[in-house]
Design a protein around this motif. Structure first.
Motif, PDB file in Angstrom:
ATOM      1  N   ALA A 141       0.822  -1.208   0.000  1.00  0.00           N
ATOM      2  CA  ALA A 141       0.000   0.000   0.000  1.00  0.00           C
ATOM      3  C   ALA A 141       0.856   1.257   0.000  1.00  0.00           C
ATOM      4  O   ALA A 141       0.402   2.320  -0.451  1.00  0.00           O
ATOM      5  N   GLU A 142       2.090   1.162   0.484  1.00  0.00           N
ATOM      6  CA  GLU A 142       2.983   2.315   0.562  1.00  0.00           C
ATOM      7  C   GLU A 142       3.812   2.514  -0.704  1.00  0.00           C
ATOM      8  O   GLU A 142       4.566   3.486  -0.810  1.00  0.00           O
ATOM      9  N   ARG A 143       3.686   1.618  -1.664  1.00  0.00           N
ATOM     10  CA  ARG A 143       4.453   1.732  -2.907  1.00  0.00           C
ATOM     11  C   ARG A 143       3.714   2.614  -3.916  1.00  0.00           C
ATOM     12  O   ARG A 143       2.493   2.793  -3.843  1.00  0.00           O
ATOM     13  N   SER A 144       4.448   3.148  -4.873  1.00  0.00           N
ATOM     14  CA  SER A 144       3.833   4.003  -5.893  1.00  0.00           C
ATOM     15  C   SER A 144       2.954   3.179  -6.828  1.00  0.00           C
ATOM     16  O   SER A 144       3.052   1.945  -6.880  1.00  0.00           O
ATOM     17  N   ARG A 145       2.111   3.868  -7.581  1.00  0.00           N
ATOM     18  CA  ARG A 145       1.229   3.184  -8.522  1.00  0.00           C
ATOM     19  C   ARG A 145       2.029   2.408  -9.562  1.00  0.00           C
ATOM     20  O   ARG A 145       1.684   1.275  -9.920  1.00  0.00           O
ATOM     21  N   ASP A 146       3.132   2.984 -10.043  1.00  0.00           N
ATOM     22  CA  ASP A 146       3.961   2.309 -11.048  1.00  0.00           C
ATOM     23  C   ASP A 146       4.581   1.036 -10.483  1.00  0.00           C
ATOM     24  O   ASP A 146       4.624   0.000 -11.161  1.00  0.00           O
ATOM     25  N   VAL A 147       5.074   1.114  -9.265  1.00  0.00           N
ATOM     26  CA  VAL A 147       5.687  -0.068  -8.644  1.00  0.00           C
ATOM     27  C   VAL A 147       4.654  -1.169  -8.461  1.00  0.00           C
ATOM     28  O   VAL A 147       4.904  -2.345  -8.769  1.00  0.00           O
ATOM     29  N   ARG A 148       3.467  -0.812  -7.983  1.00  0.00           N
ATOM     30  CA  ARG A 148       2.426  -1.817  -7.785  1.00  0.00           C
ATOM     31  C   ARG A 148       2.049  -2.474  -9.109  1.00  0.00           C
ATOM     32  O   ARG A 148       1.839  -3.688  -9.173  1.00  0.00           O
ATOM     33  N   ALA A 149       1.980  -1.684 -10.163  1.00  0.00           N
ATOM     34  CA  ALA A 149       1.617  -2.219 -11.474  1.00  0.00           C
ATOM     35  C   ALA A 149       2.689  -3.181 -11.989  1.00  0.00           C
ATOM     36  O   ALA A 149       2.375  -4.232 -12.567  1.00  0.00           O
ATOM     37  N   ARG A 150       3.960  -2.846 -11.798  1.00  0.00           N
ATOM     38  CA  ARG A 150       5.042  -3.718 -12.264  1.00  0.00           C
ATOM     39  C   ARG A 150       5.062  -5.040 -11.494  1.00  0.00           C
ATOM     40  O   ARG A 150       5.273  -6.106 -12.079  1.00  0.00           O
ATOM     41  N   LEU A 151       4.837  -4.967 -10.204  1.00  0.00           N
ATOM     42  CA  LEU A 151       4.821  -6.188  -9.406  1.00  0.00           C
ATOM     43  C   LEU A 151       3.602  -7.051  -9.732  1.00  0.00           C
ATOM     44  O   LEU A 151       3.699  -8.281  -9.775  1.00  0.00           O
ATOM     45  N   LEU A 152       2.487  -6.403  -9.990  1.00  0.00           N
ATOM     46  CA  LEU A 152       1.286  -7.144 -10.381  1.00  0.00           C
ATOM     47  C   LEU A 152       1.539  -7.939 -11.656  1.00  0.00           C
ATOM     48  O   LEU A 152       1.014  -9.049 -11.820  1.00  0.00           O
ATOM     49  N   GLY A 153       2.359  -7.407 -12.541  1.00  0.00           N
ATOM     50  CA  GLY A 153       2.633  -8.083 -13.805  1.00  0.00           C
ATOM     51  C   GLY A 153       3.307  -9.429 -13.657  1.00  0.00           C
ATOM     52  O   GLY A 153       3.234 -10.257 -14.578  1.00  0.00           O
ATOM     53  N   ILE A 154       3.964  -9.686 -12.517  1.00  0.00           N
ATOM     54  CA  ILE A 154       4.621 -10.982 -12.316  1.00  0.00           C
ATOM     55  C   ILE A 154       3.983 -11.784 -11.178  1.00  0.00           C
ATOM     56  O   ILE A 154       4.425 -12.898 -10.876  1.00  0.00           O
ATOM     57  N   ALA A 155       2.962 -11.241 -10.525  1.00  0.00           N
ATOM     58  CA  ALA A 155       2.372 -11.891  -9.353  1.00  0.00           C
ATOM     59  C   ALA A 155       1.566 -13.123  -9.743  1.00  0.00           C
ATOM     60  O   ALA A 155       0.989 -13.206 -10.835  1.00  0.00           O
ATOM     61  N   GLN A 156       1.527 -14.074  -8.835  1.00  0.00           N
ATOM     62  CA  GLN A 156       0.738 -15.293  -8.992  1.00  0.00           C
ATOM     63  C   GLN A 156      -0.122 -15.486  -7.748  1.00  0.00           C
ATOM     64  O   GLN A 156       0.343 -15.247  -6.630  1.00  0.00           O
ATOM     65  N   ALA A 157      -1.366 -15.913  -7.939  1.00  0.00           N
ATOM     66  CA  ALA A 157      -2.266 -16.165  -6.817  1.00  0.00           C
ATOM     67  C   ALA A 157      -1.960 -17.527  -6.199  1.00  0.00           C
ATOM     68  O   ALA A 157      -1.697 -18.495  -6.914  1.00  0.00           O
ATOM     69  N   ARG A 158      -1.995 -17.587  -4.884  1.00  0.00           N
ATOM     70  CA  ARG A 158      -1.742 -18.826  -4.160  1.00  0.00           C
ATOM     71  C   ARG A 158      -2.740 -18.958  -3.008  1.00  0.00           C
ATOM     72  O   ARG A 158      -3.119 -17.962  -2.385  1.00  0.00           O
ATOM     73  N   THR A 159      -3.157 -20.195  -2.718  1.00  0.00           N
ATOM     74  CA  THR A 159      -4.005 -20.484  -1.560  1.00  0.00           C
ATOM     75  C   THR A 159      -3.371 -21.609  -0.760  1.00  0.00           C
ATOM     76  O   THR A 159      -2.873 -22.581  -1.327  1.00  0.00           O
ATOM     77  N   TYR A 160      -3.374 -21.458   0.576  1.00  0.00           N
ATOM     78  CA  TYR A 160      -2.798 -22.455   1.471  1.00  0.00           C
ATOM     79  C   TYR A 160      -3.832 -22.820   2.530  1.00  0.00           C
ATOM     80  O   TYR A 160      -4.535 -21.956   3.040  1.00  0.00           O
ATOM     81  N   GLN A 161      -3.908 -24.095   2.854  1.00  0.00           N
ATOM     82  CA  GLN A 161      -4.826 -24.572   3.872  1.00  0.00           C
ATOM     83  C   GLN A 161      -4.173 -24.528   5.250  1.00  0.00           C
ATOM     84  O   GLN A 161      -2.943 -24.504   5.367  1.00  0.00           O
ATOM     85  N   PRO A 162      -4.984 -24.481   6.334  1.00  0.00           N
ATOM     86  CA  PRO A 162      -4.413 -24.414   7.690  1.00  0.00           C
ATOM     87  C   PRO A 162      -3.397 -25.527   7.930  1.00  0.00           C
ATOM     88  O   PRO A 162      -3.657 -26.690   7.633  1.00  0.00           O
ATOM     89  N   GLY A 163      -2.241 -25.154   8.446  1.00  0.00           N
ATOM     90  CA  GLY A 163      -1.184 -26.117   8.716  1.00  0.00           C
ATOM     91  C   GLY A 163      -0.245 -26.369   7.552  1.00  0.00           C
ATOM     92  O   GLY A 163       0.776 -27.036   7.708  1.00  0.00           O
ATOM     93  N   GLU A 164      -0.564 -25.832   6.385  1.00  0.00           N
ATOM     94  CA  GLU A 164       0.276 -26.052   5.206  1.00  0.00           C
ATOM     95  C   GLU A 164       1.452 -25.075   5.200  1.00  0.00           C
ATOM     96  O   GLU A 164       1.269 -23.868   5.358  1.00  0.00           O
ATOM     97  N   PRO A 165       2.682 -25.579   5.035  1.00  0.00           N
ATOM     98  CA  PRO A 165       3.833 -24.675   5.005  1.00  0.00           C
ATOM     99  C   PRO A 165       3.894 -23.882   3.705  1.00  0.00           C
ATOM    100  O   PRO A 165       3.656 -24.428   2.629  1.00  0.00           O
ATOM    101  N   ILE A 166       4.205 -22.604   3.813  1.00  0.00           N
ATOM    102  CA  ILE A 166       4.458 -21.774   2.641  1.00  0.00           C
ATOM    103  C   ILE A 166       5.927 -21.902   2.256  1.00  0.00           C
ATOM    104  O   ILE A 166       6.266 -22.052   1.096  1.00  0.00           O
ATOM    105  N   PHE A 167       6.794 -21.862   3.249  1.00  0.00           N
ATOM    106  CA  PHE A 167       8.177 -22.298   3.067  1.00  0.00           C
ATOM    107  C   PHE A 167       8.756 -22.671   4.424  1.00  0.00           C
ATOM    108  O   PHE A 167       8.183 -22.333   5.467  1.00  0.00           O
ATOM    109  N   SER A 168       9.878 -23.394   4.414  1.00  0.00           N
ATOM    110  CA  SER A 168      10.449 -23.936   5.639  1.00  0.00           C
ATOM    111  C   SER A 168      11.905 -23.530   5.806  1.00  0.00           C
ATOM    112  O   SER A 168      12.607 -23.250   4.828  1.00  0.00           O
ATOM    113  N   THR A 169      12.352 -23.541   7.047  1.00  0.00           N
ATOM    114  CA  THR A 169      13.749 -23.237   7.367  1.00  0.00           C
ATOM    115  C   THR A 169      14.683 -24.141   6.564  1.00  0.00           C
ATOM    116  O   THR A 169      14.469 -25.348   6.480  1.00  0.00           O
TER     117      THR A 169
END
Length: 248
Positions: free
Chosen positions: A41-69
């Motif tokens: 929310a603190e990034r400029s409109r241009d930055v948000r647009a550039r990041l959106l261009g490479i973003a991917q949607a992800r869903t995780y269920q309770p207890g599911e690791p997003i990443f690990s040590t």
């Protein structure tokens, strides 16, 4: 994890319903939420647009690791809905939960930009909808727009500041002060004072290294003084100044 196809009609229907229930929402809705709070929310409109261009949607269920040590970094993650537990390893090999990231929380930048392995484990505490900026695409975007690196320095600074707050808060000897300071950390990261913090009393006790009865007594006192509103598995800060008063 593969999907097992069932032959019988009734079982197939159940399997399809389960798959539909766990489907990832469209990226547009996830990104719109992320643009309302936290680092993005603190990034400029241009930055948000550039990041959106490479973003991917992800869903995780309770207890599911997003990443690990110890893992190689695969990307940077922004939490749009739900909450994640952040765990760190102890010398005995066990991991302890030290923080719970709420919507607007971004993580994964430190290991990615230092080309090191993960220092923490991030696990979905509830069902989580997130946006992922994959490593390869993010590096290519930074080659094209090197000024974006400063935005990620801001993210690292933000997360280090939270870490320092957590360490300082645990040094507070008074239980009420420790609980109040933990709640104020979450309050700082919400876009409006009317938002609920989805945090159970059991989890709050774990995060503050206090017993559950001690945390419950503190929360009841906060509620009696009109500082917070309590509900099942969540709470809302009504008066930040009153909550600060419990910190001494």
């Amino acid at each position: 994890m593969g999907i097992v196809t069932l032959v019988h009609g009734s079982k197939m229907k159940t399997s399809e319903h389960k798959k539909a229930a766990t489907a990832t929402p469209p990226l547009g809705g996830i990104w719109k939420l992320l643009e309302t709070r936290g680092w993005l929310a603190e990034r400029s409109r241009d930055v948000r647009a550039r990041l959106l261009g490479i973003a991917q949607a992800r869903t995780y269920q309770p207890g599911e690791p997003i990443f690990s040590t110890g893992e190689e970094p695969r990307g940077v993650y922004g939490i749009a809905r739900g909450a994640v537990d952040i765990s760190i390893p102890r010398e005995d090999g066990q991991e302890i939960v030290v923080h719970q990231g709420q919507p607007g929380f971004w993580v994964g930048d430190l290991a990615l930009f230092s080309s090191q392995r993960r220092l923490v484990t991030i696990t979905a505490a509830t069902k989580v909808d997130a946006a992922m900026l994959a490593t390869g695409q993010l590096h290519r975007l930074l080659e094209q727009y090197p000024d974006l690196l400063m935005d990620f320095y801001m993210l690292s600074h933000r997360n280090v500041a939270t870490t320092l707050q957590l360490v300082a808060n645990l040094s507070m000897p008074r239980a009420e002060a420790r609980v109040a300071l933990r709640l104020l950390i979450y309050d700082q990261r919400h876009s409006t004072s009317e938002e609920w913090v989805h945090l159970s009393q059991e989890k709050l006790a774990q995060l503050t290294a206090l017993s559950l009865p001690t945390v419950q007594r503190a929360l009841r006192r906060f509620a009696e003084q009109g500082a917070v509103e309590l509900s099942y598995g969540r709470l809302r800060i009504l008066d930040r100044q009153k909550l600060l008063g419990f910190c001494g």
